[in-house]
Structures are given as structure tokens and as C-alpha cells.
Design a protein around this motif. Structure first.
Motif, mmCIF file in Angstrom:
data_model
loop_
_atom_site.group_PDB
_atom_site.id
_atom_site.type_symbol
_atom_site.label_atom_id
_atom_site.label_comp_id
_atom_site.label_asym_id
_atom_site.label_seq_id
_atom_site.Cartn_x
_atom_site.Cartn_y
_atom_site.Cartn_z
ATOM 1 N N GLY A 198 0.795 -1.217 0.000
ATOM 2 C CA GLY A 198 0.000 0.000 0.000
ATOM 3 C C GLY A 198 0.828 1.269 0.000
ATOM 4 N N MET A 199 1.933 1.272 0.723
ATOM 5 C CA MET A 199 2.781 2.463 0.765
ATOM 6 C C MET A 199 3.365 2.748 -0.618
ATOM 7 N N ASP A 200 3.802 1.702 -1.316
ATOM 8 C CA ASP A 200 4.338 1.879 -2.678
ATOM 9 C C ASP A 200 3.278 2.476 -3.594
ATOM 10 N N LEU A 201 2.054 1.968 -3.509
ATOM 11 C CA LEU A 201 0.979 2.496 -4.350
ATOM 12 C C LEU A 201 0.668 3.947 -3.993
ATOM 13 N N ALA A 202 0.665 4.282 -2.728
ATOM 14 C CA ALA A 202 0.396 5.667 -2.318
ATOM 15 C C ALA A 202 1.405 6.617 -2.955
ATOM 16 N N TYR A 203 2.680 6.264 -2.906
ATOM 17 C CA TYR A 203 3.695 7.122 -3.517
ATOM 18 C C TYR A 203 3.579 7.137 -5.041
ATOM 19 N N GLU A 204 3.238 6.011 -5.637
ATOM 20 C CA GLU A 204 3.086 5.955 -7.100
ATOM 21 C C GLU A 204 1.967 6.877 -7.561
ATOM 22 N N LEU A 205 0.895 6.963 -6.777
ATOM 23 C CA LEU A 205 -0.224 7.833 -7.144
ATOM 24 C C LEU A 205 0.171 9.303 -7.170
ATOM 25 N N LEU A 206 1.276 9.640 -6.551
ATOM 26 C CA LEU A 206 1.754 11.027 -6.503
ATOM 27 C C LEU A 206 2.683 11.366 -7.662
ATOM 28 N N ALA A 216 -5.556 6.012 9.348
ATOM 29 C CA ALA A 216 -4.450 5.138 9.733
ATOM 30 C C ALA A 216 -3.623 4.847 8.493
ATOM 31 N N ALA A 217 -2.359 4.629 8.695
ATOM 32 C CA ALA A 217 -1.478 4.285 7.576
ATOM 33 C C ALA A 217 -1.820 2.888 7.073
ATOM 34 N N PRO A 218 -1.531 2.610 5.791
ATOM 35 C CA PRO A 218 -1.764 1.253 5.303
ATOM 36 C C PRO A 218 -0.973 0.248 6.127
ATOM 37 N N GLU A 219 -1.538 -0.935 6.272
ATOM 38 C CA GLU A 219 -0.859 -2.001 7.002
ATOM 39 C C GLU A 219 0.317 -2.504 6.179
ATOM 40 N N ASP A 242 -5.687 -1.770 1.740
ATOM 41 C CA ASP A 242 -7.005 -1.177 1.805
ATOM 42 C C ASP A 242 -6.948 0.053 0.904
ATOM 43 N N PRO A 243 -7.515 -0.038 -0.310
ATOM 44 C CA PRO A 243 -7.398 1.087 -1.236
ATOM 45 C C PRO A 243 -7.862 2.422 -0.670
ATOM 46 N N ALA A 244 -8.893 2.431 0.177
ATOM 47 C CA ALA A 244 -9.352 3.695 0.759
ATOM 48 C C ALA A 244 -8.260 4.318 1.635
ATOM 49 N N LYS A 245 -7.570 3.493 2.434
ATOM 50 C CA LYS A 245 -6.471 4.000 3.265
ATOM 51 C C LYS A 245 -5.309 4.478 2.406
ATOM 52 N N VAL A 246 -5.047 3.760 1.318
ATOM 53 C CA VAL A 246 -3.959 4.145 0.423
ATOM 54 C C VAL A 246 -4.254 5.500 -0.211
ATOM 55 N N LEU A 247 -5.489 5.696 -0.671
ATOM 56 C CA LEU A 247 -5.859 6.984 -1.264
ATOM 57 C C LEU A 247 -5.772 8.113 -0.251
ATOM 58 N N ALA A 248 -6.223 7.859 0.973
ATOM 59 C CA ALA A 248 -6.146 8.883 2.014
ATOM 60 C C ALA A 248 -4.698 9.224 2.329
ATOM 61 N N LEU A 249 -3.825 8.220 2.401
ATOM 62 C CA LEU A 249 -2.411 8.468 2.668
ATOM 63 C C LEU A 249 -1.783 9.259 1.529
ATOM 64 N N ALA A 250 -2.063 8.888 0.289
ATOM 65 C CA ALA A 250 -1.507 9.608 -0.857
ATOM 66 C C ALA A 250 -1.960 11.065 -0.849
ATOM 67 N N ALA A 251 -3.237 11.304 -0.541
ATOM 68 C CA ALA A 251 -3.738 12.686 -0.480
ATOM 69 C C ALA A 251 -3.038 13.464 0.621
ATOM 70 N N HIS A 252 -2.742 12.795 1.727
ATOM 71 C CA HIS A 252 -2.071 13.441 2.862
ATOM 72 C C HIS A 252 -0.612 13.752 2.538
ATOM 73 N N LEU A 253 0.049 12.857 1.809
ATOM 74 C CA LEU A 253 1.471 13.016 1.516
ATOM 75 C C LEU A 253 1.758 14.021 0.409
ATOM 76 N N GLY A 254 0.860 14.139 -0.549
ATOM 77 C CA GLY A 254 1.143 14.951 -1.728
ATOM 78 C C GLY A 254 0.582 16.353 -1.652
ATOM 79 N N ASP A 255 1.235 17.243 -2.406
ATOM 80 C CA ASP A 255 0.762 18.622 -2.498
ATOM 81 C C ASP A 255 -0.186 18.810 -3.672
#
Length: 193
Positions: A45-53, A88-91, A96-109
Motif C-alpha cells: 500500500g505504501m508503494d501504491l500511495a507514492y506511485e499515485l503522486l 491510519a497508515a496502510p498495514e 485497503d485502497p481507501a487507506k492508500v488513497l487517504a495516505l496519498a492525499a495526505h502526503l502529496g501537495d
């Protein structure tokens, strides 16, 4: 220029949850157009969150999702963009795609890409006491080829118009896009799905 990511998500050791990775594997035999990035993220999930950015216009996630349909039914879902900080951060070993999207939105500008989910209704997911349940059920295994065909129709349409929401090929596989977290309404016939 439209940049499009197709991302398989799911755990290959948890039965029908392996749908996304299996579709990505099947695409090796029927590649999508040049310039489309196809990648199996599995449970990372963390890899996908960063890829979405990374400046994508559209991301299509391929995943198993229980929506109350017949096993093997494909649906196209457009989740609502996340609001606020992730709960919460992805496990480390879950996706959990919803958590991944929320993390990506939080990390990116920058805003996230448009995200669509090509979802398959699982036939069977492991119970809580099972650690490993390899292999797809027959209806989900059959849906892998249907998903590859659906992606070959969806991707060119999205490359031509990133705001388009193409219907899936078969009426019983083509539900109007629904937002994540909002239950699909019950229907009485296949033509209504």
C-alpha cells in the motif's frame, strides 16, 4: 498528454483476493497500449500511495471487492476523493485502497489522479482463522479474462478522454460507477445492474 496507471492490488495467498495480481499477470500476454504503466502492487500500500503522486492523470486499480453481486461480476467504481488526514497508515501486509488513497492525499501537495476501481465480486475470501488460501474460485478465475478484455476497452477510452466513464462490455458487468462507501442499490434484474 494523458498518463495512465493500471495497478493490481490484492494478496496472492488469500484466495479470490489475488484477482488484481492475476489480471496484471494475464495482461503480460495481451499488453495494453504503449505508455500505459501496468504494475502489480500486491499488498504494498505504501508503494501504491507514492506511485499515485507521480503525476498520473488516471489510475485504474484492479481488485476484488465484495459488493453483494454474483461471484465473478465485474463493476467499475469511482471512489470519492479522500478528505482530511488518513485515519491510519496502510498495514505493512495488507491493502485497503481507501487507506492508500487517504495516505496519498495526505502526503502529496498536488491533487490525486482520477481513480477508478475495476472490481470483481469474490466467490470466497479466507476466514479470519486461515493464514493461506491460494487459488481463485472458478467464477473469479473466469473473470480474469473478462477483466483483461474490459481493460482493453476502458484504457483507450480513458486515454482519449480521461473524464469518460466507459461502460463495461456485458450488461451484467456494467453497473453505474458508485462511490466507495456508498452501498450499491439493490436491483431486480440484470438489465438494471
Amino acid at each position: 498528454m494523458t498518463r495512465l496507471l493500471v495497478a493490481g492490488v490484492g494478496n496472492i495467498f488469500l484466495g479470490d483476493d489475488a484477482f488484481g495480481p492475476e489480471v496484471i499477470r494475464a495482461l503480460a500476454g495481451r499488453p495494453l497500449p504503449a505508455g500505459v504503466r501496468v504494475r502489480d502492487f500486491g499488498i504494498r500500500g505504501m508503494d501504491l500511495a507514492y506511485e499515485l503522486l507521480d503525476g498520473w492523470t488516471v489510475a485504474v486499480l484492479v481488485d476484488a471487492a465484495a459488493r453483494g453481486e454474483r461471484p465473478g461480476t465485474l463493476s467499475l467504481i469511482e471512489p470519492e476523493p479522500p478528505a482530511g488526514a488518513p485515519a491510519a497508515a496502510p498495514e505493512a501486509h495488507g491493502m485497503d485502497p481507501a487507506k492508500v488513497l487517504a495516505l496519498a492525499a495526505h502526503l502529496g501537495d498536488e491533487p490525486l489522479p482520477r481513480v477508478l476501481v475495476l472490481a470483481c465480486e469474490p466467490g470466497e475470501l479466507p476466514r479470519g482463522d486461515e493464514d493461506i488460501a491460494p487459488g481463485l474460485t472458478a467464477p473469479v478465475r473466469d473473470a480474469v479474462g473478462q477483466a483483461v478484455a474490459a481493460l482493453h476497452a476502458l484504457v483507450p477510452a480513458l486515454l482519449a478522454d480521461p473524464s469518460a466513464t466507459p461502460a463495461l462490455a456485458r450488461p451484467e458487468e456494467s453497473a453505474p460507477p458508485v462511490t466507495a462507501g456508498r452501498p450499491a442499490t439493490a436491483t431486480t434484474g440484470a438489465e438494471d445492474r
